[in-house]
Design a protein around this motif. Structure first.
Motif, PDB file in Angstrom:
ATOM      1  N   PHE A 348      42.883  49.697  32.358  1.00 29.84           N
ATOM      2  CA  PHE A 348      41.547  51.098  32.690  1.00 29.84           C
ATOM      3  C   PHE A 348      42.162  51.359  33.880  1.00 29.84           C
ATOM      4  O   PHE A 348      42.419  50.929  34.969  1.00 29.84           O
ATOM      5  N   LYS A 349      41.090  52.213  33.958  1.00 30.55           N
ATOM      6  CA  LYS A 349      41.318  53.371  35.653  1.00 30.55           C
ATOM      7  C   LYS A 349      40.686  52.409  36.534  1.00 30.55           C
ATOM      8  O   LYS A 349      40.749  52.464  37.931  1.00 30.55           O
ATOM      9  N   ASN A 350      39.631  52.001  36.515  1.00 25.67           N
ATOM     10  CA  ASN A 350      38.587  50.700  36.909  1.00 25.67           C
ATOM     11  C   ASN A 350      37.694  49.981  36.016  1.00 25.67           C
ATOM     12  O   ASN A 350      37.576  50.586  34.886  1.00 25.67           O
ATOM     13  N   ARG A 383      38.536  36.911  39.259  1.00 22.60           N
ATOM     14  CA  ARG A 383      40.614  36.750  39.110  1.00 22.60           C
ATOM     15  C   ARG A 383      40.452  38.071  38.113  1.00 22.60           C
ATOM     16  O   ARG A 383      40.855  38.959  38.514  1.00 22.60           O
ATOM     17  N   LEU A 384      39.511  38.410  37.233  1.00 21.55           N
ATOM     18  CA  LEU A 384      39.265  39.618  36.410  1.00 21.55           C
ATOM     19  C   LEU A 384      39.451  40.791  37.684  1.00 21.55           C
ATOM     20  O   LEU A 384      39.946  42.115  37.279  1.00 21.55           O
ATOM     21  N   LEU A 385      38.593  40.798  39.056  1.00 16.97           N
ATOM     22  CA  LEU A 385      38.246  42.015  39.412  1.00 16.97           C
ATOM     23  C   LEU A 385      39.972  42.553  40.964  1.00 16.97           C
ATOM     24  O   LEU A 385      40.150  43.525  40.185  1.00 16.97           O
ATOM     25  N   ALA A 386      40.658  41.040  40.561  1.00 12.56           N
ATOM     26  CA  ALA A 386      41.732  41.146  41.282  1.00 12.56           C
ATOM     27  C   ALA A 386      43.238  41.904  40.377  1.00 12.56           C
ATOM     28  O   ALA A 386      44.427  42.511  40.631  1.00 12.56           O
ATOM     29  N   VAL A 387      43.179  41.035  38.947  1.00 17.31           N
ATOM     30  CA  VAL A 387      44.046  42.204  38.195  1.00 17.31           C
ATOM     31  C   VAL A 387      43.642  43.541  37.531  1.00 17.31           C
ATOM     32  O   VAL A 387      44.341  44.090  38.093  1.00 17.31           O
ATOM     33  N   GLN A 388      41.855  43.805  37.660  1.00 19.13           N
ATOM     34  CA  GLN A 388      41.771  45.304  37.025  1.00 19.13           C
ATOM     35  C   GLN A 388      42.121  45.646  38.545  1.00 19.13           C
ATOM     36  O   GLN A 388      43.037  47.248  38.809  1.00 19.13           O
ATOM     37  N   GLN A 389      42.302  45.443  40.072  1.00 20.73           N
ATOM     38  CA  GLN A 389      42.742  46.358  41.303  1.00 20.73           C
ATOM     39  C   GLN A 389      44.346  46.581  41.008  1.00 20.73           C
ATOM     40  O   GLN A 389      44.684  47.700  41.751  1.00 20.73           O
ATOM     41  N   GLU A 390      45.208  45.523  40.817  1.00 19.25           N
ATOM     42  CA  GLU A 390      46.769  45.572  40.970  1.00 19.25           C
ATOM     43  C   GLU A 390      46.590  47.142  39.739  1.00 19.25           C
ATOM     44  O   GLU A 390      47.331  47.788  40.161  1.00 19.25           O
ATOM     45  N   VAL A 391      45.772  46.548  38.835  1.00 16.69           N
ATOM     46  CA  VAL A 391      46.513  47.647  37.514  1.00 16.69           C
ATOM     47  C   VAL A 391      46.288  48.975  38.367  1.00 16.69           C
ATOM     48  O   VAL A 391      46.613  50.603  38.096  1.00 16.69           O
ATOM     49  N   SER A 392      44.591  48.990  38.768  1.00 20.18           N
ATOM     50  CA  SER A 392      44.032  51.235  39.205  1.00 20.18           C
ATOM     51  C   SER A 392      44.982  50.783  40.586  1.00 20.18           C
ATOM     52  O   SER A 392      45.578  52.513  40.482  1.00 20.18           O
ATOM     53  N   GLU A 393      45.603  50.467  40.820  1.00 18.28           N
ATOM     54  CA  GLU A 393      46.395  50.186  42.490  1.00 18.28           C
ATOM     55  C   GLU A 393      47.979  51.121  42.031  1.00 18.28           C
ATOM     56  O   GLU A 393      48.576  52.404  42.156  1.00 18.28           O
ATOM     57  N   SER A 394      48.577  50.493  40.475  1.00 20.10           N
ATOM     58  CA  SER A 394      49.476  50.837  40.085  1.00 20.10           C
ATOM     59  C   SER A 394      48.896  52.005  39.526  1.00 20.10           C
ATOM     60  O   SER A 394      50.325  53.168  39.642  1.00 20.10           O
ATOM     61  N   ILE A 395      48.295  53.112  39.064  1.00 28.41           N
ATOM     62  CA  ILE A 395      48.172  54.155  38.358  1.00 28.41           C
ATOM     63  C   ILE A 395      48.031  54.929  39.883  1.00 28.41           C
ATOM     64  O   ILE A 395      48.477  56.079  39.521  1.00 28.41           O
ATOM     65  N   ASN A 396      47.052  54.267  40.396  1.00 28.57           N
ATOM     66  CA  ASN A 396      47.439  55.356  41.624  1.00 28.57           C
ATOM     67  C   ASN A 396      48.302  55.645  42.224  1.00 28.57           C
ATOM     68  O   ASN A 396      48.917  56.752  42.522  1.00 28.57           O
ATOM     69  N   ARG A 397      49.182  55.080  42.275  1.00 26.47           N
ATOM     70  CA  ARG A 397      51.042  55.040  43.116  1.00 26.47           C
ATOM     71  C   ARG A 397      51.195  56.253  42.529  1.00 26.47           C
ATOM     72  O   ARG A 397      51.607  56.871  43.282  1.00 26.47           O
TER      73      ARG A 397
END
Ligand code: SF4
Length: 504
Positions: A348-350, A383-397
């Motif tokens: 997810f984007k976020n 924990r869910l926030l941390a996983v989502q942040q990883e995903v979002s950052e990788s998409i944004n990069r």
């Protein structure tokens, strides 16, 4: 002399739009809006029952008003929206200084209620318009729907407003009855607006320079309008029709989508119409079938995955956002792991993540024991926030070095705050101090995929569509450089894999 009106809005985009409409009506009846609550003759709170936090703010505002009301008994205080509908006249017992209640399904009556309260003075009888008390669902339903439609149609749209974005309602109410949600009881059953009225409203907005229209509905993609001759306009058809009828609108988007209702035809409309943003906010809420069943969401995790796969097969650059509730009654660690898995797999984007709290008026508060401890809710949320942040950052990069088209919303609030506090600003993703030209500040805007982009540029860009070259990324924000007027018109939208040129 015009009476002064203070209106504060809590909650979702639907409430923002409702506030705009009632403000327009009250202005037309001689009221003028003020930002200064202490100088207002009428104070209205447009409320939300979905989250406890928003509710507490309203209780606290009402508490603050007690002394004012004692000093100025002629002051009119009203609660409108979902809290008014859900609590009904009980609210008067808790806050006897409140004069007026109006539910979200009765807002066409608000002007009359305010007028009654104002003219009857401090001995006024209380004014109420609540769906629960006059059963709009009965024989008067059609007339009531017409009155609500008139409220939407009464919207005042003029070129002096200088707004780049606007909401247009396409459905009211909700029929889903998710067990944790009060909306079907406060906003009533789903009603779909006539397509021509929607198209005309979008057109009028585009005519005065609005650049982005967001179609609104609690389950926006469930839209379907049955015409008198038996024909039906589906959500997909509505998208095609708006796109064709309003060619001068640069961007069209919609929220909030219900995953189970997403047809391939609607996805095809998004794919085929270049000015429809390839962005979906489709709350999954959970990754465990057992919990989804308790939530009464009406789909399984497998069906949600199927929807995401279909969307990505048709548009590899689509951006998808979700909502999740952690700590729903009965949620085990294994259930929670399934939600974590869903965030990793769907990329997810976020995600908007909420800790479950039992809400009055819902099925869940009566049927389930709130048995997940606060500590577990907090831990799962983090924990869910941390996983989502990883995903979002990788998409944004993946966006770095790409040029994106951004609708500029205005000056970054962070910069205004920094400048006000310290007289200096730190810019860019590295937080480095940057020398700005005299007419520059840090601006913020959004891509078609709803990513937030921060860049340096003049305030005059507010409300414009501009190209920005991305040079930095964090999980919630992209940073970039304004390309100026010589930038390429083609842009790249967000993707979980490849990138496809898309022109909104
Ligand atoms: S779909 Fe479910 S969560 Fe959304 S408004 Fe309707 S009942 Fe509430």
């Amino acid at each position: 002399m015009k009476r002064k009106l203070y209106l504060e809005t809590f909650g979702c985009q639907m409430n923002v739009l409702d506030s705009e409409l009632v403000l327009g009506q009250l202005r037309a009846h001689g009221y003028e809006s003020t930002e200064d609550r202490d100088r207002a003759d009428v104070i209205l709170y447009n409320t939300c029952s979905v989250r406890e936090h928003a509710e507490q703010k309203v209780w606290s505002r009402l508490g603050e008003l007690r002394p004012q009301k004692q000093q100025r008994p002629e002051l009119v205080i009203g609660v409108i929206g979902c809290m008014a509908e859900r609590d009904g006249v009980d609210l008067f017992r808790r806050y006897p200084h409140v004069d007026l209640l109006c539910g979200p399904g009765e807002l066409d009556k608000l002007t009359q209620l305010v007028h009654n309260a104002v003219v009857t003075g401090s001995d006024r009888p209380r004014q109420t318009a609540l769906m629960g008390s006059n059963t709009r669902r009965s024989a008067t339903l059609a007339a009531a729907e017409d009155n609500l439609e008139l409220l939407d149609l009464s919207r005042s749209i003029n070129s002096e407003d200088d707004v780049a974005q606007a909401y247009v309602r396409i459905t009211r109410g909700c029929n889903k009855f998710c067990s944790y949600c009060v909306v079907p009881y406060t906003r009533g059953p789903e009603v779909h607006r006539p397509p021509q009225n929607i198209i005309d409203e979008v057109k009028r907005l585009a005519d005065v320079g609005v650049r982005e229209v967001t179609l609104l509905g609690q389950t926006v993609n469930h839209y379907h309008f049955r015409h008198d001759d038996g024909r039906q306009t589906t959500f997909a058809q509505l998208l095609y029709d708006i796109h064709e009828a309003v060619p001068h609108l640069p961007r069209l988007r919609f929220v909030t989508s219900f995953p189970r209702d997403f047809t391939n035809e609607a996805l095809a409309a998004m794919r085929d119409c270049p000015r429809i943003c390839r962005y979906l906010h489709a709350p999954a809420q959970h990754g465990s079938d057992r919990i989804l069943k308790s939530m009464n969401r009406g789909y399984t995790a497998g069906q949600y995955y199927d929807f995401v796969d279909r969307a990505r097969e048709m548009m590899s650059d689509i951006s998808i956002a979700s909502d999740f509730i952690v700590g729903f009654p009965g949620e085990t660690e294994d259930d929670f792991e399934l939600t974590m898995e869903m965030v990793r797999r769907c990329r997810f984007k976020n995600s908007f993540i909420f800790k479950y709290s039992p809400r009055p008026g819902t099925v869940a508060i009566d049927r389930f024991v709130d048995d997940v401890s606060d500590a577990d809710k907090r831990s799962r949320n983090n924990r869910l926030l941390a996983v989502q942040q990883e995903v979002s950052e990788s998409i944004n990069r993946q966006m770095i070095d790409q040029t994106v088209r951004v609708l500029v919303e205005g000056e970054s609030k962070l910069v205004s705050r920094q400048a006000a506090n310290t007289g200096k600003v730190e810019l860019g993703w590295e937080k480095r101090p940057v020398a700005l030209a005299a007419d520059e500040t840090q601006m913020v805007g959004r891509t078609p995929g709803d990513q937030v982009v921060v860049f340096s540029g003049p305030l005059s860009l507010k409300g414009q569509l501009v190209d920005v070259r991305i040079n930095g990324a964090k999980n919630l924000t992209l940073f970039g450089e304004y390309c100026g007027s010589k930038s390429p018109r083609q842009t790249s939208s967000i993707t979980a894999g490849s990138t496809i040129a898309h022109s909104v």
